[in-house]
Each structure stands twice: as C-alpha cells, then as structure tokens.
Scaffold this active site. Structure first.
Site, PDB file in Angstrom:
ATOM      1  N   CYS A  26       0.864  -1.192   0.000  1.00 40.72           N
ATOM      2  CA  CYS A  26       0.000   0.000   0.000  1.00 40.72           C
ATOM      3  C   CYS A  26       0.894   1.233   0.000  1.00 40.72           C
ATOM      4  O   CYS A  26       2.077   1.140  -0.361  1.00 40.72           O
ATOM      5  CB  CYS A  26      -0.972  -0.023   1.176  1.00 40.72           C
ATOM      6  SG  CYS A  26      -0.198   0.036   2.801  1.00 40.72           S
ATOM      7  N   ASN A  29       2.267   1.560   4.355  1.00 40.90           N
ATOM      8  CA  ASN A  29       2.580   0.288   5.042  1.00 40.90           C
ATOM      9  C   ASN A  29       2.280   0.353   6.547  1.00 40.90           C
ATOM     10  O   ASN A  29       2.973  -0.273   7.356  1.00 40.90           O
ATOM     11  CB  ASN A  29       4.040  -0.147   4.791  1.00 40.90           C
ATOM     12  CG  ASN A  29       4.345  -1.588   5.183  1.00 40.90           C
ATOM     13  OD1 ASN A  29       5.447  -1.910   5.598  1.00 40.90           O
ATOM     14  ND2 ASN A  29       3.378  -2.472   5.069  1.00 40.90           N
ATOM     15  N   CYS A  31      -1.428   0.754   7.376  1.00 39.39           N
ATOM     16  CA  CYS A  31      -2.861   0.413   7.493  1.00 39.39           C
ATOM     17  C   CYS A  31      -3.224  -0.813   6.657  1.00 39.39           C
ATOM     18  O   CYS A  31      -3.377  -1.919   7.192  1.00 39.39           O
ATOM     19  CB  CYS A  31      -3.733   1.606   7.089  1.00 39.39           C
ATOM     20  SG  CYS A  31      -3.567   3.036   8.195  1.00 39.39           S
ATOM     21  N   ARG A  32      -3.382  -0.636   5.351  1.00 35.79           N
ATOM     22  CA  ARG A  32      -3.972  -1.698   4.535  1.00 35.79           C
ATOM     23  C   ARG A  32      -3.057  -2.899   4.318  1.00 35.79           C
ATOM     24  O   ARG A  32      -3.481  -4.042   4.507  1.00 35.79           O
ATOM     25  CB  ARG A  32      -4.403  -1.125   3.170  1.00 35.79           C
ATOM     26  CG  ARG A  32      -5.542  -0.137   3.275  1.00 35.79           C
ATOM     27  CD  ARG A  32      -5.693   0.676   2.009  1.00 35.79           C
ATOM     28  NE  ARG A  32      -4.564   1.567   1.803  1.00 35.79           N
ATOM     29  CZ  ARG A  32      -4.348   2.309   0.739  1.00 35.79           C
ATOM     30  NH1 ARG A  32      -5.216   2.243  -0.264  1.00 35.79           N
ATOM     31  NH2 ARG A  32      -3.295   3.097   0.660  1.00 35.79           N
ATOM     32  N   SER A  33      -1.801  -2.662   3.893  1.00 28.29           N
ATOM     33  CA  SER A  33      -0.957  -3.839   3.594  1.00 28.29           C
ATOM     34  C   SER A  33      -0.542  -4.616   4.846  1.00 28.29           C
ATOM     35  O   SER A  33      -0.484  -5.854   4.785  1.00 28.29           O
ATOM     36  CB  SER A  33       0.239  -3.485   2.700  1.00 28.29           C
ATOM     37  OG  SER A  33       1.094  -2.561   3.300  1.00 28.29           O
ATOM     38  N   ASP A 143      -8.251   3.769   1.246  1.00 33.81           N
ATOM     39  CA  ASP A 143      -7.308   4.189   2.291  1.00 33.81           C
ATOM     40  C   ASP A 143      -8.097   4.696   3.505  1.00 33.81           C
ATOM     41  O   ASP A 143      -8.842   5.678   3.389  1.00 33.81           O
ATOM     42  CB  ASP A 143      -6.436   5.307   1.696  1.00 33.81           C
ATOM     43  CG  ASP A 143      -5.362   5.773   2.659  1.00 33.81           C
ATOM     44  OD1 ASP A 143      -5.385   5.351   3.829  1.00 33.81           O
ATOM     45  OD2 ASP A 143      -4.513   6.555   2.219  1.00 33.81           O
TER      46      ASP A 143
HETATM   47  P1  4NP Z   1      -1.810   2.840   4.095  1.00 32.11           P
HETATM   48  O1  4NP Z   1      -2.477   4.179   4.689  1.00 32.11           O
HETATM   49  O2  4NP Z   1      -1.278   3.200   2.739  1.00 32.11           O
HETATM   50  O3  4NP Z   1      -2.962   1.897   4.035  1.00 32.11           O
HETATM   51  O4  4NP Z   1      -0.719   2.444   5.081  1.00 32.11           O
HETATM   52  C1  4NP Z   1      -1.812   5.395   4.788  1.00 32.11           C
HETATM   53  C2  4NP Z   1      -1.017   5.662   5.881  1.00 32.11           C
HETATM   54  C3  4NP Z   1      -0.388   6.891   5.993  1.00 32.11           C
HETATM   55  C4  4NP Z   1      -0.547   7.831   5.002  1.00 32.11           C
HETATM   56  C5  4NP Z   1      -1.330   7.551   3.902  1.00 32.11           C
HETATM   57  C6  4NP Z   1      -1.969   6.327   3.789  1.00 32.11           C
HETATM   58  N1  4NP Z   1       0.089   9.115   5.128  1.00 32.11           N
HETATM   59  O5  4NP Z   1      -0.161   9.958   4.276  1.00 32.11           O
HETATM   60  O6  4NP Z   1       0.862   9.315   6.057  1.00 32.11           O
END
Ligand code: 4NP
Length: 176
Positions: A26, A29, A31-33, A143
């Site tokens: 993702c 790294n 939340c989703r992955s 997200d």
């Molecule tokens: P992820 O979510 O891609 O599912 O880990 C996010 C975590 C942090 C951010 C964006 C998406 N950020 O902008 O910090």
C-alpha cells in the site's frame, strides 16, 4: 550389501518444497498492507499452511518506516482475533524478484509498483489484491487513514474476502 539410492523427488513435490512468496503493498505500510499480511497469516495459520508461504508487506512511501501498524488498524484486527506483526518498510526493486506475487491495494500503488518493475529484473506477478474478492465487487481497498473507525472495519471486510480468494487460488496452483 549395496543399497539403492533414493529416487530424486518428483517435480511436483519439489514445487511444494519452496514457499510461495506473497508481498502486500500500500502507500504507507501502516494500514492496509499490514492488515492484509495479518489476515493472510491468520488464514494460513488456521489451515496449517505456515510453511507453504512467505508473507510480508511494504509501502511505496517511506514516511513510516520502522513503525508498527496504525493503532486503529491493530484494534480493529484484534477485535477479529487477528494480530498485525509488521514493521513498516519501503518496497524495493529486489522485492519484485524475491516474491512470487506482489498485490497492491489501489491504482496508485499498482502504478508505483509497475514503475519500479521497469527499473529491474521483476519476475513477480503484480496485480490488485481485489481481483481475488469473491463477495465484494470492488477495484480498490480504500485508504482508511484520514477517515473514521468504520473505515478500518470496511478494510478488514474486504481483506478477509480477498485473502480468502487469494489463498484458495494459490492452494490450487500449488497442488497442480
Ligand atoms: P496505508 O495508509 O497506505 O494503508 O498504510 C496510509 C497511511 C499513511 C498515510 C497515507 C496512507 N500518510 O499519508 O501518512
């Protein structure tokens, strides 16, 4: 007395010996992955298939390197009995030959990973995780980072569906 040396393993059992490498990707790294990694680990644990797979996750960005998964994501997973053990790291070109399958959460991740693939010797199959969904008809895992608690549960619903479909497909591949 002479003993006959054992027959070499048949090709199918050789194929069984090497774990299939799965990398979930993702943006951050956190939340989703990591949740996809935890869900997949949970499923293979239930089926006693821990030795058949190498499972990891990574982000296309480097902002959160070294961090545990987001506390909201960990809480939502924990309510379903799922542990999220990952520490954030950024994907590298080496991952695209080290893993057999690289599974992305959204179009932006897919584009970034495909961009990395043209720089190196990519052998992994790269594609969206949602292609393995059976119950949901959706192209991206949204997200949840800037949204409310319900977004994290929604992510887990999608990931449980997609990872179940993925495992079913890969089990069939390994058996063939
Ligand atoms: P992820 O979510 O891609 O599912 O880990 C996010 C975590 C942090 C951010 C964006 C998406 N950020 O902008 O910090």
């Amino acid at each position: 007395m002479t003993t006959t040396p054992p027959e070499p393993p048949a090709p199918s059992s050789l194929a069984m010996a090497r774990p299939t490498g799965i990398l979930f990707v993702c943006l951050g790294n956190i939340c989703r992955s990591p949740a996809a990694e935890g869900v997949f680990l949970h499923l293979i644990g239930l089926q006693g298939l821990e030795d058949a797979f190498t499972v990891d996750s990574a982000g296309t960005g480097d902002w959160h390197v070294g961090r545990s998964a987001d506390a909201r994501m960990r809480s939502a997973a924990s309510r379903r009995g799922i542990d999220l053990p990952s520490r954030a790291r950024q994907i590298s070109t080496a991952d695209l030959s080290r893993f057999d399958h690289v599974l992305t959460m959204d179009r932006q991740n897919l584009k970034a990973v495909r961009g990395l693939a043209v720089q190196g010797e990519a052998t992994a199959q790269i594609g969206p995780l949602t292609r393995y969904c059976r119950r949901y008809s959706i192209e991206e895992v949204p997200d949840p980072y800037y949204g409310g608690e319900e977004g994290f549960d929604r992510v887990l619903d999608l990931l449980e569906d997609a990872c179940g479909g993925l495992l079913e497909t890969l089990r069939a591949d390994r058996a063939s």
